[in-house]
Design a protein around this motif. Structure first.
Motif, mmCIF file in Angstrom:
data_model
loop_
_atom_site.group_PDB
_atom_site.id
_atom_site.type_symbol
_atom_site.label_atom_id
_atom_site.label_comp_id
_atom_site.label_asym_id
_atom_site.label_seq_id
_atom_site.Cartn_x
_atom_site.Cartn_y
_atom_site.Cartn_z
ATOM 1 N N GLN A 172 0.903 -0.907 -0.098
ATOM 2 C CA GLN A 172 0.213 -0.015 0.019
ATOM 3 C C GLN A 172 1.187 0.891 -0.096
ATOM 4 O OE1 GLN A 172 -3.610 0.251 -0.339
ATOM 5 N NE2 GLN A 172 -2.782 2.330 -0.759
ATOM 6 N N GLY A 173 2.220 1.460 0.935
ATOM 7 C CA GLY A 173 3.210 2.692 0.252
ATOM 8 C C GLY A 173 3.500 2.758 -0.545
ATOM 9 N N ILE A 174 3.839 1.417 -1.764
ATOM 10 C CA ILE A 174 4.263 1.444 -2.361
ATOM 11 C C ILE A 174 2.796 1.969 -3.912
ATOM 12 C CG2 ILE A 174 4.688 -0.025 -4.666
ATOM 13 C CD1 ILE A 174 6.929 0.057 -2.723
ATOM 14 N N ARG A 175 2.458 1.426 -3.806
ATOM 15 C CA ARG A 175 0.859 2.108 -4.225
ATOM 16 C C ARG A 175 0.193 4.117 -4.035
ATOM 17 N NH1 ARG A 175 -0.846 -2.942 -3.567
ATOM 18 N NH2 ARG A 175 -2.123 -2.047 -1.312
ATOM 19 N N ASP A 176 0.626 4.042 -2.381
ATOM 20 C CA ASP A 176 0.875 5.835 -2.731
ATOM 21 C C ASP A 176 1.877 6.559 -3.000
ATOM 22 O OD1 ASP A 176 -2.116 5.014 -0.880
ATOM 23 O OD2 ASP A 176 -0.270 5.011 0.831
ATOM 24 N N ALA A 177 2.950 6.257 -2.743
ATOM 25 C CA ALA A 177 4.344 6.782 -3.332
ATOM 26 C C ALA A 177 3.789 6.808 -4.889
ATOM 27 C CB ALA A 177 5.256 5.804 -2.936
ATOM 28 N N LYS A 178 3.427 5.888 -5.643
ATOM 29 C CA LYS A 178 3.837 5.790 -6.439
ATOM 30 C C LYS A 178 2.643 6.988 -7.129
ATOM 31 C CE LYS A 178 1.963 3.264 -11.171
ATOM 32 N NZ LYS A 178 0.705 3.309 -11.182
ATOM 33 N N GLY A 179 1.021 7.205 -6.383
ATOM 34 C CA GLY A 179 0.183 8.202 -7.370
ATOM 35 C C GLY A 179 1.143 9.230 -6.386
ATOM 36 N N MET A 180 1.540 9.082 -5.772
ATOM 37 C CA MET A 180 2.124 10.904 -5.730
ATOM 38 C C MET A 180 2.917 10.751 -6.525
ATOM 39 S SD MET A 180 4.516 12.367 -2.442
ATOM 40 C CE MET A 180 5.798 11.130 -2.709
ATOM 41 N N VAL A 181 4.107 10.264 -7.224
ATOM 42 C CA VAL A 181 4.810 10.405 -8.279
ATOM 43 C C VAL A 181 4.304 11.059 -9.260
ATOM 44 C CG1 VAL A 181 6.746 9.442 -9.957
ATOM 45 C CG2 VAL A 181 6.959 9.617 -6.971
ATOM 46 N N GLU A 182 3.267 9.875 -9.440
ATOM 47 C CA GLU A 182 2.262 10.570 -10.827
ATOM 48 C C GLU A 182 1.661 11.597 -10.936
ATOM 49 O OE1 GLU A 182 -0.290 6.898 -10.870
ATOM 50 O OE2 GLU A 182 1.181 5.796 -12.380
ATOM 51 N N GLU A 183 1.210 12.376 -9.472
ATOM 52 C CA GLU A 183 0.532 13.569 -9.374
ATOM 53 C C GLU A 183 1.922 14.559 -9.947
ATOM 54 O OE1 GLU A 183 -0.909 16.201 -6.218
ATOM 55 O OE2 GLU A 183 -1.843 14.105 -5.992
ATOM 56 N N LYS A 184 3.261 14.366 -9.193
ATOM 57 C CA LYS A 184 4.362 15.383 -9.717
ATOM 58 C C LYS A 184 4.505 15.433 -10.813
ATOM 59 C CE LYS A 184 4.559 16.511 -5.009
ATOM 60 N NZ LYS A 184 4.123 17.830 -4.085
ATOM 61 N N VAL A 185 4.392 13.977 -11.420
ATOM 62 C CA VAL A 185 4.860 13.958 -13.137
ATOM 63 C C VAL A 185 4.096 15.488 -13.760
ATOM 64 C CG1 VAL A 185 5.635 12.919 -14.513
ATOM 65 C CG2 VAL A 185 6.073 11.952 -12.857
ATOM 66 N N MET A 186 2.521 14.702 -13.414
ATOM 67 C CA MET A 186 1.357 15.676 -14.443
ATOM 68 C C MET A 186 1.338 17.409 -14.248
ATOM 69 S SD MET A 186 -2.325 14.741 -14.509
ATOM 70 C CE MET A 186 -2.941 15.130 -12.650
ATOM 71 N N ASN A 187 1.585 17.980 -12.632
ATOM 72 C CA ASN A 187 2.487 18.978 -12.268
ATOM 73 C C ASN A 187 3.306 19.725 -13.073
ATOM 74 O OD1 ASN A 187 -0.335 19.209 -10.492
ATOM 75 N ND2 ASN A 187 0.740 18.711 -8.927
ATOM 76 N N LEU A 188 4.445 18.552 -13.579
ATOM 77 C CA LEU A 188 5.450 19.127 -13.982
ATOM 78 C C LEU A 188 5.585 20.072 -15.678
ATOM 79 C CD1 LEU A 188 8.575 19.795 -13.075
ATOM 80 C CD2 LEU A 188 8.977 17.498 -13.298
ATOM 81 N N GLU A 189 4.786 18.508 -15.815
ATOM 82 C CA GLU A 189 4.604 18.350 -16.928
ATOM 83 C C GLU A 189 3.940 19.556 -17.575
ATOM 84 O OE1 GLU A 189 2.433 15.642 -20.043
ATOM 85 O OE2 GLU A 189 3.781 14.287 -17.886
ATOM 86 N N GLU A 190 2.524 20.570 -16.789
ATOM 87 C CA GLU A 190 1.978 20.978 -16.834
ATOM 88 C C GLU A 190 2.544 22.198 -17.189
ATOM 89 O OE1 GLU A 190 -1.950 20.895 -14.209
ATOM 90 O OE2 GLU A 190 -2.428 19.328 -15.003
ATOM 91 N N ASP A 191 3.407 22.225 -16.013
ATOM 92 C CA ASP A 191 4.250 23.279 -15.704
ATOM 93 C C ASP A 191 5.174 23.457 -17.250
ATOM 94 O OD1 ASP A 191 3.248 23.847 -13.007
ATOM 95 O OD2 ASP A 191 4.946 23.292 -12.090
ATOM 96 N N ILE A 192 5.944 23.186 -17.496
ATOM 97 C CA ILE A 192 6.916 22.558 -18.541
ATOM 98 C C ILE A 192 6.040 22.980 -19.722
ATOM 99 C CG2 ILE A 192 8.274 21.466 -20.274
ATOM 100 C CD1 ILE A 192 9.260 20.062 -17.766
ATOM 101 N N LEU A 193 4.598 22.570 -19.756
ATOM 102 C CA LEU A 193 4.494 23.324 -21.274
ATOM 103 C C LEU A 193 3.700 24.850 -21.284
ATOM 104 C CD1 LEU A 193 1.895 20.300 -21.773
ATOM 105 C CD2 LEU A 193 3.996 20.732 -23.322
ATOM 106 N N SER A 194 3.727 24.563 -19.813
ATOM 107 C CA SER A 194 2.612 26.882 -19.930
ATOM 108 C C SER A 194 4.115 27.261 -20.106
ATOM 109 C CB SER A 194 2.542 26.539 -18.114
ATOM 110 O OG SER A 194 3.921 26.487 -17.605
ATOM 111 N N LEU A 195 5.611 27.174 -20.181
ATOM 112 C CA LEU A 195 6.486 27.738 -20.579
ATOM 113 C C LEU A 195 6.528 27.788 -21.962
ATOM 114 C CD1 LEU A 195 9.084 26.298 -18.065
ATOM 115 C CD2 LEU A 195 7.873 28.673 -17.835
ATOM 116 N N GLU A 196 5.943 27.241 -22.836
ATOM 117 C CA GLU A 196 5.978 27.308 -24.273
ATOM 118 C C GLU A 196 5.237 28.319 -24.765
ATOM 119 O OE1 GLU A 196 3.329 23.686 -26.242
ATOM 120 O OE2 GLU A 196 5.741 22.602 -26.026
#
Length: 86
Positions: free
Chosen positions: A54-78
């Protein structure tokens, strides 16, 4: 995988003490430290993998969320490309 070996001696001592307190307060029974350690070992062996997974699943979800936010932040720089026609 024996997860009990991954906790420190001090942590194990504290958990064993908590188990003994639980038995005394909730069940009116006294158990010794050996019995409490055996109970801890049993639960770590049986429940440890579920808790770990469950800890692994929680960490995976958190990383996925951070990557999605990072993607959005990077795309906003275009910057817009091409000529603007006025």
């Amino acid at each position: 995988m024996n997860m009990v070996k991954k906790i420190t001696k001090e942590e194990k001592k504290q958990i064993v003490s908590s188990i003994q307190e639980y038995f005394e307060m909730e069940r009116g029974e006294e158990i010794g430290s050996i019995a409490a350690e055996q109970l801890l070992d049993f639960f770590m062996k049986e429940l440890g993998p579920y808790i770990y997974n469950q800890g692994i699943r929680d960490a995976k979800g958190m990383v996925e969320e951070k990557v999605m936010n990072l993607e959005e932040d990077i795309l906003s720089l275009e910057r817009p490309v091409g000529r603007k026609l006025y």
